[in-house]
Scaffold this active site. Structure first.
Site, PDB file in Angstrom:
ATOM      1  N   ASN A 210       0.838  -1.201   0.000  1.00  0.00           N
ATOM      2  CA  ASN A 210       0.000   0.000   0.000  1.00  0.00           C
ATOM      3  C   ASN A 210       0.872   1.251   0.000  1.00  0.00           C
ATOM      4  O   ASN A 210       2.095   1.160  -0.033  1.00  0.00           O
ATOM      5  CB  ASN A 210      -0.948  -0.023   1.208  1.00  0.00           C
ATOM      6  CG  ASN A 210      -0.185  -0.099   2.504  1.00  0.00           C
ATOM      7  OD1 ASN A 210       0.560   0.806   2.863  1.00  0.00           O
ATOM      8  ND2 ASN A 210      -0.336  -1.219   3.217  1.00  0.00           N
ATOM      9  N   LYS A 289       8.970 -17.208  -9.882  1.00  0.00           N
ATOM     10  CA  LYS A 289       8.253 -16.097 -10.529  1.00  0.00           C
ATOM     11  C   LYS A 289       7.179 -16.689 -11.445  1.00  0.00           C
ATOM     12  O   LYS A 289       7.489 -17.542 -12.285  1.00  0.00           O
ATOM     13  CB  LYS A 289       9.245 -15.249 -11.319  1.00  0.00           C
ATOM     14  CG  LYS A 289       8.587 -14.092 -12.014  1.00  0.00           C
ATOM     15  CD  LYS A 289       9.624 -13.096 -12.521  1.00  0.00           C
ATOM     16  CE  LYS A 289       8.950 -11.992 -13.286  1.00  0.00           C
ATOM     17  NZ  LYS A 289       9.090 -12.125 -14.723  1.00  0.00           N
ATOM     18  N   ASP A 306      -5.220  -9.842  12.919  1.00  0.00           N
ATOM     19  CA  ASP A 306      -5.302  -8.421  13.266  1.00  0.00           C
ATOM     20  C   ASP A 306      -4.362  -8.159  14.445  1.00  0.00           C
ATOM     21  O   ASP A 306      -4.600  -8.618  15.565  1.00  0.00           O
ATOM     22  CB  ASP A 306      -6.753  -8.058  13.615  1.00  0.00           C
ATOM     23  CG  ASP A 306      -6.928  -6.554  13.722  1.00  0.00           C
ATOM     24  OD1 ASP A 306      -6.095  -5.891  14.380  1.00  0.00           O
ATOM     25  OD2 ASP A 306      -7.888  -6.033  13.136  1.00  0.00           O
ATOM     26  N   ILE A 307      -3.297  -7.425  14.179  1.00  0.00           N
ATOM     27  CA  ILE A 307      -2.251  -7.248  15.199  1.00  0.00           C
ATOM     28  C   ILE A 307      -2.752  -6.424  16.373  1.00  0.00           C
ATOM     29  O   ILE A 307      -2.634  -6.820  17.537  1.00  0.00           O
ATOM     30  CB  ILE A 307      -0.996  -6.583  14.569  1.00  0.00           C
ATOM     31  CG1 ILE A 307      -0.471  -7.429  13.408  1.00  0.00           C
ATOM     32  CG2 ILE A 307       0.088  -6.367  15.632  1.00  0.00           C
ATOM     33  CD1 ILE A 307       0.608  -6.769  12.575  1.00  0.00           C
ATOM     34  N   VAL A 308      -3.335  -5.256  16.074  1.00  0.00           N
ATOM     35  CA  VAL A 308      -3.711  -4.355  17.172  1.00  0.00           C
ATOM     36  C   VAL A 308      -4.847  -4.965  18.020  1.00  0.00           C
ATOM     37  O   VAL A 308      -4.851  -4.841  19.247  1.00  0.00           O
ATOM     38  CB  VAL A 308      -4.050  -2.936  16.636  1.00  0.00           C
ATOM     39  CG1 VAL A 308      -5.395  -2.862  15.950  1.00  0.00           C
ATOM     40  CG2 VAL A 308      -3.960  -1.900  17.748  1.00  0.00           C
ATOM     41  N   PHE A 323      -5.064   3.058  14.693  1.00  0.00           N
ATOM     42  CA  PHE A 323      -5.313   4.075  13.672  1.00  0.00           C
ATOM     43  C   PHE A 323      -6.530   3.658  12.868  1.00  0.00           C
ATOM     44  O   PHE A 323      -6.873   2.475  12.822  1.00  0.00           O
ATOM     45  CB  PHE A 323      -4.120   4.190  12.719  1.00  0.00           C
ATOM     46  CG  PHE A 323      -3.102   5.210  13.139  1.00  0.00           C
ATOM     47  CD1 PHE A 323      -2.358   5.033  14.292  1.00  0.00           C
ATOM     48  CD2 PHE A 323      -2.884   6.350  12.369  1.00  0.00           C
ATOM     49  CE1 PHE A 323      -1.417   5.979  14.677  1.00  0.00           C
ATOM     50  CE2 PHE A 323      -1.948   7.284  12.738  1.00  0.00           C
ATOM     51  CZ  PHE A 323      -1.215   7.117  13.890  1.00  0.00           C
ATOM     52  N   LYS A 337     -14.050   0.827  14.915  1.00  0.00           N
ATOM     53  CA  LYS A 337     -12.772   0.122  15.138  1.00  0.00           C
ATOM     54  C   LYS A 337     -12.322   0.247  16.582  1.00  0.00           C
ATOM     55  O   LYS A 337     -11.776  -0.692  17.157  1.00  0.00           O
ATOM     56  CB  LYS A 337     -11.684   0.672  14.186  1.00  0.00           C
ATOM     57  CG  LYS A 337     -11.877   0.208  12.752  1.00  0.00           C
ATOM     58  CD  LYS A 337     -10.892   0.828  11.764  1.00  0.00           C
ATOM     59  CE  LYS A 337     -11.262   0.387  10.345  1.00  0.00           C
ATOM     60  NZ  LYS A 337     -10.484   1.035   9.292  1.00  0.00           N
ATOM     61  N   LYS A 341     -12.118  -3.426  18.166  1.00  0.00           N
ATOM     62  CA  LYS A 341     -10.743  -3.904  18.401  1.00  0.00           C
ATOM     63  C   LYS A 341     -10.331  -3.738  19.857  1.00  0.00           C
ATOM     64  O   LYS A 341      -9.226  -4.109  20.240  1.00  0.00           O
ATOM     65  CB  LYS A 341      -9.753  -3.177  17.477  1.00  0.00           C
ATOM     66  CG  LYS A 341     -10.039  -3.420  15.985  1.00  0.00           C
ATOM     67  CD  LYS A 341      -8.941  -2.893  15.085  1.00  0.00           C
ATOM     68  CE  LYS A 341      -9.297  -3.048  13.615  1.00  0.00           C
ATOM     69  NZ  LYS A 341      -8.182  -3.426  12.749  1.00  0.00           N
TER      70      LYS A 341
HETATM   71  O1  PMT Z   1       3.014   6.115   6.416  1.00  0.00           O
HETATM   72  P1  PMT Z   1       2.477   7.427   5.883  1.00  0.00           P
HETATM   73  O2  PMT Z   1       2.732   7.595   4.421  1.00  0.00           O
HETATM   74  O3  PMT Z   1       2.942   8.598   6.677  1.00  0.00           O
HETATM   75  O4  PMT Z   1       0.886   7.377   6.021  1.00  0.00           O
HETATM   76  C1  PMT Z   1       0.291   7.359   7.288  1.00  0.00           C
HETATM   77  C2  PMT Z   1      -0.920   6.406   7.340  1.00  0.00           C
HETATM   78  C3  PMT Z   1      -2.032   6.941   6.472  1.00  0.00           C
HETATM   79  C4  PMT Z   1      -0.529   5.004   6.880  1.00  0.00           C
HETATM   80  C5  PMT Z   1      -1.331   6.364   8.855  1.00  0.00           C
HETATM   81  O5  PMT Z   1      -1.716   7.649   9.270  1.00  0.00           O
HETATM   82  C6  PMT Z   1      -2.445   5.379   9.089  1.00  0.00           C
HETATM   83  O6  PMT Z   1      -3.619   5.677   8.918  1.00  0.00           O
HETATM   84  N1  PMT Z   1      -2.095   4.134   9.512  1.00  0.00           N
HETATM   85  C7  PMT Z   1      -3.033   3.017   9.705  1.00  0.00           C
HETATM   86  C8  PMT Z   1      -3.400   2.415   8.360  1.00  0.00           C
HETATM   87  C9  PMT Z   1      -4.379   1.250   8.486  1.00  0.00           C
HETATM   88  O7  PMT Z   1      -3.996   0.143   8.285  1.00  0.00           O
HETATM   89  O8  PMT Z   1      -5.579   1.614   8.923  1.00  0.00           O
HETATM   90  P2  PMT Z   1      -6.842   0.580   8.985  1.00  0.00           P
HETATM   91  O9  PMT Z   1      -7.990   1.496   9.246  1.00  0.00           O
HETATM   92  O10 PMT Z   1      -6.883  -0.281   7.781  1.00  0.00           O
HETATM   93  O11 PMT Z   1      -6.525  -0.344  10.229  1.00  0.00           O
HETATM   94  C10 PMT Z   1      -7.034  -0.058  11.540  1.00  0.00           C
HETATM   95  C11 PMT Z   1      -5.985  -0.385  12.579  1.00  0.00           C
HETATM   96  O12 PMT Z   1      -5.769  -1.793  12.620  1.00  0.00           O
HETATM   97  C12 PMT Z   1      -4.626   0.243  12.379  1.00  0.00           C
HETATM   98  O13 PMT Z   1      -4.127   0.638  13.628  1.00  0.00           O
HETATM   99  C13 PMT Z   1      -3.788  -0.888  11.783  1.00  0.00           C
HETATM  100  O14 PMT Z   1      -2.407  -0.737  12.128  1.00  0.00           O
HETATM  101  C14 PMT Z   1      -4.391  -2.095  12.483  1.00  0.00           C
HETATM  102  N2  PMT Z   1      -4.304  -3.369  11.742  1.00  0.00           N
HETATM  103  C15 PMT Z   1      -4.909  -3.546  10.545  1.00  0.00           C
HETATM  104  C16 PMT Z   1      -4.868  -4.779   9.936  1.00  0.00           C
HETATM  105  C17 PMT Z   1      -4.180  -5.836  10.571  1.00  0.00           C
HETATM  106  N3  PMT Z   1      -4.091  -7.043  10.005  1.00  0.00           N
HETATM  107  N4  PMT Z   1      -3.581  -5.646  11.750  1.00  0.00           N
HETATM  108  C18 PMT Z   1      -3.630  -4.435  12.347  1.00  0.00           C
HETATM  109  O15 PMT Z   1      -3.074  -4.264  13.427  1.00  0.00           O
END
Ligand code: PMT
Length: 399
Positions: A210, A289, A306-308, A323, A337, A341
């Site tokens: 991404n 490949k 999901d880590i968080v 986030f 969320k 979460k």
């Molecule tokens: O890195 P930059 O270019 O500065 O951009 C910053 C950013 C936009 C990436 C940052 O500000 C941001 O929004 N980061 C979180 C991106 C994200 O994955 O958001 P989400 O809404 O999809 O996920 C929600 C939360 O779950 C996040 O805290 C994510 O880290 C966590 N997650 C998601 C999927 C997963 N499998 N495990 C997780 O822990």
């Protein structure tokens, strides 16, 4: 150690014989990793040539009002926004008086007035000027407004007198400037943070990923360090230098990030999940490949852990901050969320069309169970400091 890595220092030089020492200060700041831009008052240019600062900083030097103008008359605002810290060294008695009055008659006083960030002054003047009641009163007012006063030092002066009023030596200022970033709100805290994207392999050559550059997460890591935290940064693949004093562990995939977080988390008080973790990965990555075929290809995806959410579900969970990266209905999705979460706080940002990821500026709204706080668009460095202040406040309230 690069104490000022990624920091933007705007060095203001006002009219004083000590201006020549600021050339050495620029060199020392750059050596510590800072990006330095220099703004000189007209009088300062009579003591030292702008070209000296240009050569040492590698940046154009601003002096006249329209030097910073790009045609829209907003150059002073841009410069004030650019700076993580404004340091006026040397700050003459006249400059301090004008700063105290809130005057905006030249570029340097104007951008101080237009700044909501950290400002420090390093006074330089004759000992009697320093001891004058007017100077003392100006300094007291500036201090009360939160402006940092660095020095002055004591010793022989250009006028032949001896006493207090010399600008601090460049080496001393170069040691003091990094401390301007310290807040202490997380001192004694161990903080784990993820940043950047993940890469989910499709085959030996290709992956799904991404737009995350890591800038937001790295700025948070630096801000947390400055707030006194002992930081472990688990980073996806990014092209950024490590924040000073962070322990950095590099990972590629969401699976690797999950394992790294789980092996580190127990030792930490706070966890911030700023990484853009892939929700899905290719179900059957190929070691070879994959060859081009004449037909379309379907890519089967399987869900990542999901880590968080896993961290927030631990029996002895740390204070957990997630986030939310959203393209629409930001509050609704972020609150969903936060609850689903099991997070303590969530930082929500609008992404897409040049917003959120990759760019240098961002805006954020922090949500918690019964409240929220919006943080206006600014540089990710400044935003990170505001976010860390909110995280620190909530963490302290809960612990
Ligand atoms: O890195 P930059 O270019 O500065 O951009 C910053 C950013 C936009 C990436 C940052 O500000 C941001 O929004 N980061 C979180 C991106 C994200 O994955 O958001 P989400 O809404 O999809 O996920 C929600 C939360 O779950 C996040 O805290 C994510 O880290 C966590 N997650 C998601 C999927 C997963 N499998 N495990 C997780 O822990």
């Amino acid at each position: 150690m690069l104490e000022l890595a990624n920091k933007r220092v705007l060095l203001g030089v006002s009219g004083s014989i000590a201006a020549y020492k600021s050339a050495e200060l620029v060199r020392l700041l750059c050596k510590q990793g800072a990006q330095v831009r220099v703004v000189m008052t007209a009088t300062a240019t009579e003591f030292i040539q702008p070209l000296t600062f240009q050569a040492l900083s590698g940046n154009v030097v601003y002096s006249a009002w329209d030097d910073a103008d790009r045609g829209d008359g907003m150059g002073h605002i841009e410069l004030a926004r650019w700076a993580d810290v404004i340091v006026i060294a040397p700050a003459s008695a006249d400059f301090l008086a004008r700063l105290r009055q809130g005057m905006a008659g030249d570029l340097l006083t104007t951008l101080c007035l237009a700044s909501d960030g950290t400002i420090a002054v390093a006074p330089a003047m004759n000992r009697l000027m320093w001891e004058n009641a007017a100077t003392k009163e100006n300094l007291a007012v500036l201090k009360q407004r939160g402006i940092h006063i660095l020095g002055p030092g004591t010793g022989g002066q250009a006028c032949g007198e001896v006493g207090l009023g010399r600008m601090l030596e460049p080496e001393q200022l170069a040691r003091d400037i990094p401390t301007l970033f310290s807040t202490g709100i997380l001192s004694g805290t161990k903080l784990l943070l993820t940043a950047g994207p993940t890469r989910e392999p499709i085959d030996a050559m290709r992956f799904l990923s991404n737009r995350s550059s890591g800038k937001m997460g790295y700025a948070l890591a630096q801000a947390a360090i400055e707030a006194g935290a002992d930081v472990t940064l688990i980073s996806g693949p990014v092209a950024l230098p490590s924040p000073s004093r962070a322990k950095r562990l590099n990972v590629n995939s969401a699976d690797e990030m999950y394992d790294a977080v789980m092996s580190e988390v127990a030792a930490n008080d706070v966890f911030i999940s700023a990484a853009a973790v892939a929700d899905y990965r290719p179900a059957n990555p190929s070691k070879e490949k994959v060859k081009r075929k004449d037909d379309n290809v379907d890519l089967a995806l399987t869900q990542n852990r999901d880590i968080v959410a896993s961290v927030a579900a631990l029996p002895n969970k740390p204070f957990t901050v997630g986030f939310a990266a959203e393209t629409s209905d930001v509050e609704v999705h972020a609150r969903g969320k936060l609850e689903r979460k099991g997070l303590d706080l969530i930082a929500a940002n609008q992404v897409g069309e040049g917003q959120g990821a990759e760019v240098d500026d961002n805006a954020m709204t922090m949500y918690w169970a019964d409240g929220s706080q919006h943080l206006e668009k600014t540089t990710k460095n400044k935003l990170a400091r505001q976010m860390v202040a909110i995280i620190g406040e909530h963490y302290r309230a809960e612990s």
